[in-house]
Design a protein around this motif. Structure first.
Motif, PDB file in Angstrom:
ATOM      1  N   THR A 191       0.854  -1.189   0.000  1.00 30.93           N
ATOM      2  CA  THR A 191       0.000   0.000   0.000  1.00 30.93           C
ATOM      3  C   THR A 191       0.891   1.240   0.000  1.00 30.93           C
ATOM      4  O   THR A 191       2.115   1.149  -0.113  1.00 30.93           O
ATOM      5  N   GLY A 192       0.272   2.411   0.139  1.00 31.24           N
ATOM      6  CA  GLY A 192       1.033   3.643   0.195  1.00 31.24           C
ATOM      7  C   GLY A 192       1.804   3.780   1.500  1.00 31.24           C
ATOM      8  O   GLY A 192       1.482   3.148   2.512  1.00 31.24           O
ATOM      9  N   MET A 193       2.834   4.622   1.485  1.00 33.63           N
ATOM     10  CA  MET A 193       3.668   4.833   2.669  1.00 33.63           C
ATOM     11  C   MET A 193       2.996   5.775   3.659  1.00 33.63           C
ATOM     12  O   MET A 193       2.061   6.507   3.314  1.00 33.63           O
ATOM     13  N   GLN A 194       3.477   5.770   4.891  1.00 30.42           N
ATOM     14  CA  GLN A 194       2.995   6.680   5.923  1.00 30.42           C
ATOM     15  C   GLN A 194       3.520   8.090   5.657  1.00 30.42           C
ATOM     16  O   GLN A 194       4.439   8.295   4.856  1.00 30.42           O
ATOM     17  N   ASP A 195       2.933   9.095   6.331  1.00 30.91           N
ATOM     18  CA  ASP A 195       3.319  10.482   6.069  1.00 30.91           C
ATOM     19  C   ASP A 195       4.781  10.754   6.398  1.00 30.91           C
ATOM     20  O   ASP A 195       5.474  11.458   5.665  1.00 30.91           O
ATOM     21  N   ASN A 196       5.278  10.193   7.501  1.00 32.32           N
ATOM     22  CA  ASN A 196       6.691  10.416   7.831  1.00 32.32           C
ATOM     23  C   ASN A 196       7.622   9.689   6.869  1.00 32.32           C
ATOM     24  O   ASN A 196       8.756  10.124   6.627  1.00 32.32           O
ATOM     25  N   LYS A 223       4.560  17.684   3.191  1.00 33.43           N
ATOM     26  CA  LYS A 223       3.257  17.293   3.739  1.00 33.43           C
ATOM     27  C   LYS A 223       2.184  17.335   2.662  1.00 33.43           C
ATOM     28  O   LYS A 223       1.335  16.443   2.571  1.00 33.43           O
ATOM     29  N   ARG A 224       2.234  18.371   1.828  1.00 34.30           N
ATOM     30  CA  ARG A 224       1.256  18.477   0.742  1.00 34.30           C
ATOM     31  C   ARG A 224       1.444  17.354  -0.274  1.00 34.30           C
ATOM     32  O   ARG A 224       0.463  16.797  -0.794  1.00 34.30           O
ATOM     33  N   ILE A 225       2.679  16.994  -0.545  1.00 31.46           N
ATOM     34  CA  ILE A 225       2.941  15.906  -1.494  1.00 31.46           C
ATOM     35  C   ILE A 225       2.336  14.603  -0.993  1.00 31.46           C
ATOM     36  O   ILE A 225       1.740  13.837  -1.768  1.00 31.46           O
ATOM     37  N   SER A 230      -1.064  10.138  -1.368  1.00 33.21           N
ATOM     38  CA  SER A 230      -1.372   9.058  -0.418  1.00 33.21           C
ATOM     39  C   SER A 230      -0.181   8.134  -0.202  1.00 33.21           C
ATOM     40  O   SER A 230      -0.348   6.961   0.125  1.00 33.21           O
ATOM     41  N   GLY A 231       1.027   8.648  -0.421  1.00 32.65           N
ATOM     42  CA  GLY A 231       2.225   7.866  -0.171  1.00 32.65           C
ATOM     43  C   GLY A 231       2.555   6.843  -1.237  1.00 32.65           C
ATOM     44  O   GLY A 231       3.393   5.964  -1.017  1.00 32.65           O
ATOM     45  N   THR A 276      -8.147  17.058  -1.367  1.00 33.37           N
ATOM     46  CA  THR A 276      -7.688  16.144  -0.315  1.00 33.37           C
ATOM     47  C   THR A 276      -8.029  16.659   1.064  1.00 33.37           C
ATOM     48  O   THR A 276      -8.396  15.913   1.951  1.00 33.37           O
ATOM     49  N   ILE A 277      -7.971  17.987   1.261  1.00 27.27           N
ATOM     50  CA  ILE A 277      -8.187  18.535   2.610  1.00 27.27           C
ATOM     51  C   ILE A 277      -9.656  18.834   2.854  1.00 27.27           C
ATOM     52  O   ILE A 277     -10.193  18.522   3.903  1.00 27.27           O
TER      53      ILE A 277
END
Length: 428
Positions: A191-196, A223-225, A230-231, A276-277
């Motif tokens: 799946t996609g990666m986490q935000d960090n 953060k916007r990327i 979605s990682g 997204t937001i």
């Protein structure tokens, strides 16, 4: 275009599956562990699935580079072929010698079986990797099942890795593919990666390309990327590449959030950032309003308040020394008093009452009769209903109650009138 401007020796965000740029996030480390297990175990098929761009191919290429040079690997990257063509492609990848006059499936299977037995005797594992396996038809999947039958008494001769999108797992659940599905000994979903991890992924690729990772992308841009992609690694690459082009065109030395948002419109076709937001917030508000509306409707169907039965919530009227004065119309009422001994005494009295169409009438009757009396008030006009009030042993002011009274007959010279006796107050 921008490599020299930012100090890169190559494009850091190419979408090619270059194993050097693989960032081993926690999820990709787990996926790599599954691949290693599949090669070392005695199982048949390892299934690695994930959405488009999650890094399946790059992870597999990274894994293949770590194998011993003696390992025999067949890599099929275009599985949109028939079952016999798949078998022929596997033999070509393993460089299996097949007679020129071989035109049957059995001839190819026999030649492949001989090759695998020789490799097993030399302790050289044989691995078949099929990328984009969701494009395999059922005939080709049945051929894969036949390949798993190439074995000795103790272990399988061929390990098979199937890499594909998430629909591959659904395809394998078909009843006619049960035999293939049962031969799968390991499954993993990317799946996609986490935000960090998204920030670490960008930093890793910039360092591999020779750039200054610490100063190139601002924290808000990173953060916007992540919110926009979605990682997903491939989407991150596309967006970062376009952001660097925009920064180069504007002669900016750093990519900020505004550049990322502009690049998102160019890559995805719309301002993905605002969607997204804002969408989750709007959805939350809409959900709360929907629940509130349902609650109000439910309360409105069960509560007396919403039925306008105000008599259940209003306090009883205060005692009054005299009855209210009304000047609109007089009506003749009969007051019947039943004593405790059972004798019935009837008295007639003329009360001044307010008669208004479609309204209720509050009658204040004062009585000094003894306790346990039952008072029945009956209008003398035709079509009148009766109302009964019982008093207790101590003199008190009774609760208000509704006693609808309606006239059924009409007189030609008088307007139509309905009298509603809303409450009777009895004072001792």
């Amino acid at each position: 275009m921008y490599n020299e401007y930012f100090g890169f020796h190559e494009n850091p965000f190419s979408i090619a599956p270059d194993p050097r740029y693989l960032y081993l996030s926690e999820m990709h480390q787990d996926g790599l562990a599954h691949l290693k297990y599949g090669l070392s175990s005695e199982g048949c098929i390892i299934l690695l699935t994930g959405e488009v761009g999650t890094g399946k191919t790059t992870l597999c290429r990274f894994f293949l580079e770590q194998l011993e040079p003696t390992a025999n690997v067949a890599l099929i990257i275009n599985p949109c072929i028939s079952a016999f063509e798949l078998l022929a492609a596997v033999c070509d990848e393993f460089m299996v010698k097949v007679n020129d006059d071989a035109f049957t499936t059995k001839q190819y299977l026999d030649a492949l079986d001989k090759f695998l037995l020789d490799a097993h005797a030399d302790n050289n594992p044989a691995l078949l990797v099929i990328d984009e396996a969701q494009n395999l038809d059922k005939g080709a999947l049945e051929m894969i099942r036949l390949l798993t039958n190439l074995e000795t008494n103790r272990q399988k001769l061929l390990r098979i890795f199937l890499l594909g999108q998430s629909e591959l797992s659904t395809l394998l659940l078909s009843p006619d593919l049960t035999q293939v599905n049962q031969r799968i000994t390991g499954r993993f979903q990317l799946t996609g990666m986490q935000d960090n991890e998204t920030g670490d992924y960008i930093t890793h690729r910039l360092k591999v390309a020779g750039g200054d990772a610490a100063q190139l992308f601002s924290s808000r841009a990173v953060k916007r990327i992540h919110q926009l992609t979605s990682g997903v690694p491939r989407l991150i690459n596309s967006l970062c590449d376009r952001s660097l082009i925009s920064a180069y065109a504007d002669s900016q030395e750093r990519v900020d959030e505004s550049i990322v948002k502009r690049a998102a419109r160019e890559v995805f076709g719309f301002d993905h950032a605002s969607k997204t937001i804002e969408v989750p917030v709007n959805s939350l508000v809409a959900g709360v309003l929907t629940v509130l509306a349902i609650v109000l409707v439910w309360v409105g169907t069960t509560s007396d308040i919403f039925h306008l039965n105000l008599s259940s919530i209003l306090p009883p009227p205060q005692k009054s020394a005299t009855a209210p004065t009304v000047t609109t119309k007089q009506g003749l009422f009969k007051k019947e008093v039943i004593q405790e001994n059972g004798e019935r005494v009837e008295k007639e009295a003329e009360e001044v009452v307010d008669v208004q169409p479609e309204e209720t009438l509050l009658i204040d009757i004062q009585s000094r009769d003894t306790a346990d009396e039952e008072i029945e008030v009956t209008p003398t006009l035709s079509g009148v209903e009766q109302s009964v009030v019982k008093t207790d042993e101590t003199p008190r002011q009774n609760n208000i109650f509704i006693a609808p009274v309606e006239f059924s007959e009409r007189r030609e010279q008088e307007p139509t009138t309905r009298i509603m006796i809303n409450a009777i107050e009895i004072n001792e």
